[in-house]
Design an enzyme around this catalytic site. Structure first.
Site, PDB file in Angstrom:
ATOM      1  N   LEU A 138       0.869  -1.176   0.000  1.00 53.31           N
ATOM      2  CA  LEU A 138       0.000   0.000   0.000  1.00 53.31           C
ATOM      3  C   LEU A 138       0.904   1.223   0.000  1.00 53.31           C
ATOM      4  O   LEU A 138       1.984   1.205   0.596  1.00 53.31           O
ATOM      5  CB  LEU A 138      -0.893   0.025   1.250  1.00 53.31           C
ATOM      6  CG  LEU A 138      -1.895  -1.120   1.435  1.00 53.31           C
ATOM      7  CD1 LEU A 138      -2.619  -0.966   2.774  1.00 53.31           C
ATOM      8  CD2 LEU A 138      -2.893  -1.178   0.296  1.00 53.31           C
ATOM      9  N   ASP A 139       0.458   2.303  -0.653  1.00 51.70           N
ATOM     10  CA  ASP A 139       1.215   3.551  -0.601  1.00 51.70           C
ATOM     11  C   ASP A 139       1.413   3.962   0.852  1.00 51.70           C
ATOM     12  O   ASP A 139       0.590   3.644   1.721  1.00 51.70           O
ATOM     13  CB  ASP A 139       0.456   4.677  -1.320  1.00 51.70           C
ATOM     14  CG  ASP A 139       0.290   4.434  -2.808  1.00 51.70           C
ATOM     15  OD1 ASP A 139       0.976   3.543  -3.335  1.00 51.70           O
ATOM     16  OD2 ASP A 139      -0.539   5.136  -3.420  1.00 51.70           O
ATOM     17  N   ALA A 140       2.464   4.726   1.118  1.00 51.59           N
ATOM     18  CA  ALA A 140       2.746   5.153   2.492  1.00 51.59           C
ATOM     19  C   ALA A 140       1.552   5.869   3.112  1.00 51.59           C
ATOM     20  O   ALA A 140       1.260   5.701   4.297  1.00 51.59           O
ATOM     21  CB  ALA A 140       3.979   6.056   2.512  1.00 51.59           C
TER      22      ALA A 140
END
Length: 310
Positions: free
Chosen positions: A140-142
């Site tokens: 997942l993106d940060a």
């Protein structure tokens, strides 16, 4: 140990400063080239180059010892505040990833990671995969929150990697997007690759990787729409790119064209995007398992404001 590269100086570099020439030939920065010269790692016709401003002449024999590539960053074992474990057994651990946490270490990222948080809390992780992302089977993106699974055993790693590759995973997201998509239920099928600007963003690009996003409206509000999103593929920033491409960016996602005024009104400092559910066949028990993640506080508050304004 560095790599030695040897070549005749091409005609096009006649009279060029050697630091500039090395930068062009080997993709180095000017300062990086100067460091190599200062370390005595550059020979011109067998003699050590003394200064970075020395000029080249065409046909000369150039020998350069390039430094080894930097080692990939290793996970730092430290607990991550707010990262809860939704499920754990001998094969997998499912976490509820908070905002500002990357899946694994990458060059340039200095913040917390899921891997580091698990190691810091005493969890064992599969050793398969590159050293900096062992056990990671998806990301997942940060600044995207929600459910994420990490493999603890080697068999879980290999089977989950295959399941993700073969699209046998149910990955459900919810996104609050600006405006009202038309149709209210649909599919975005558009290839994605790195943005031509080279600034780290991604974009719909001809010849990019095939990317398919299915969306359905959960609820429409005056200024925005809450969507349920099913990913058929899993490209980097896929939902954010596809929503922006149909002119309904995720609320708060300024990198992809969101309205900063609306984001400020809702108190959002990142994209309204959350991995609400993750379902897959357990890698060793041959039974379907499903995990859900509640909205984090910032997204829940923003949604309340949108609802109240409608």
């Amino acid at each position: 140990m560095g790599q030695v590269r040897s070549l005749h100086v091409p005609d096009g570099l006649e009279g060029e400063r050697i630091d500039a020439a090395l930068a062009r030939l080997f993709g180095l920065s000017r300062s990086g080239a100067a460091d190599i010269i200062a370390a005595g790692e550059v020979l011109l016709d067998g003699a050590e180059v003394a200064t970075k401003s020395e000029r080249l002449h065409a046909g000369a024999w150039l020998e350069v010892t390039l430094p080894p590539p930097p080692a990939p960053p290793a996970p730092v074992a430290e607990p991550v505040p707010g990262m809860a474990v939704l499920f754990e057994d001998d094969d997998i651990v499912v976490v509820n990833k908070p905002i500002g946490v990357a899946a694994h270490p990458t060059t340039g990222w200095t913040g917390p990671t899921v891997l580091g948080g698990l190691l810091g809390a005493g969890h064992t992780i599969a050793t398969s995969g590159a050293s900096e992302r062992q056990g990671v089977v998806h990301r997942l993106d940060a600044n995207t929150t929600g459910a994420m699974v990490v493999a603890k055993s080697e068999i879980a790693y290999s089977r989950l990697k295959r399941a993700f590759k073969e699209r046998r995973i149910d990955k459900r997201y919810q996104a609050l997007v600006q405006g009202h998509p038309d149709p209210f239920r649909g599919t975005v099928d558009a290839p994605i690759d790195r943005h031509p600007s080279g600034d780290g963003r991604f974009a719909v690009v001809a010849g990019g990787k095939p990317s398919v996003t299915h969306y359905d409206t959960v609820e429409a509000f005056r200024a925005a729409t809450l969507l349920d999103i099913d990913l058929e593929t899993g490209r980097t920033h896929q939902i954010r790119v596809h929503m922006s491409a149909i002119r309904h960016p995720c609320v708060g996602d300024m990198a992809y064209g969101a309205d900063p005024t609306l984001a400020a009104r809702l108190g959002l400092k990142r994209q309204w995007l959350h991995a609400v559910r993750l379902g897959f066949e357990h890698p060793t028990k041959s039974e379907w398992v499903e995990f859900e993640s509640p909205y984090p506080d910032d997204l829940a508050r923003a949604l309340e404001i949108v609802e109240a304004e409608s």
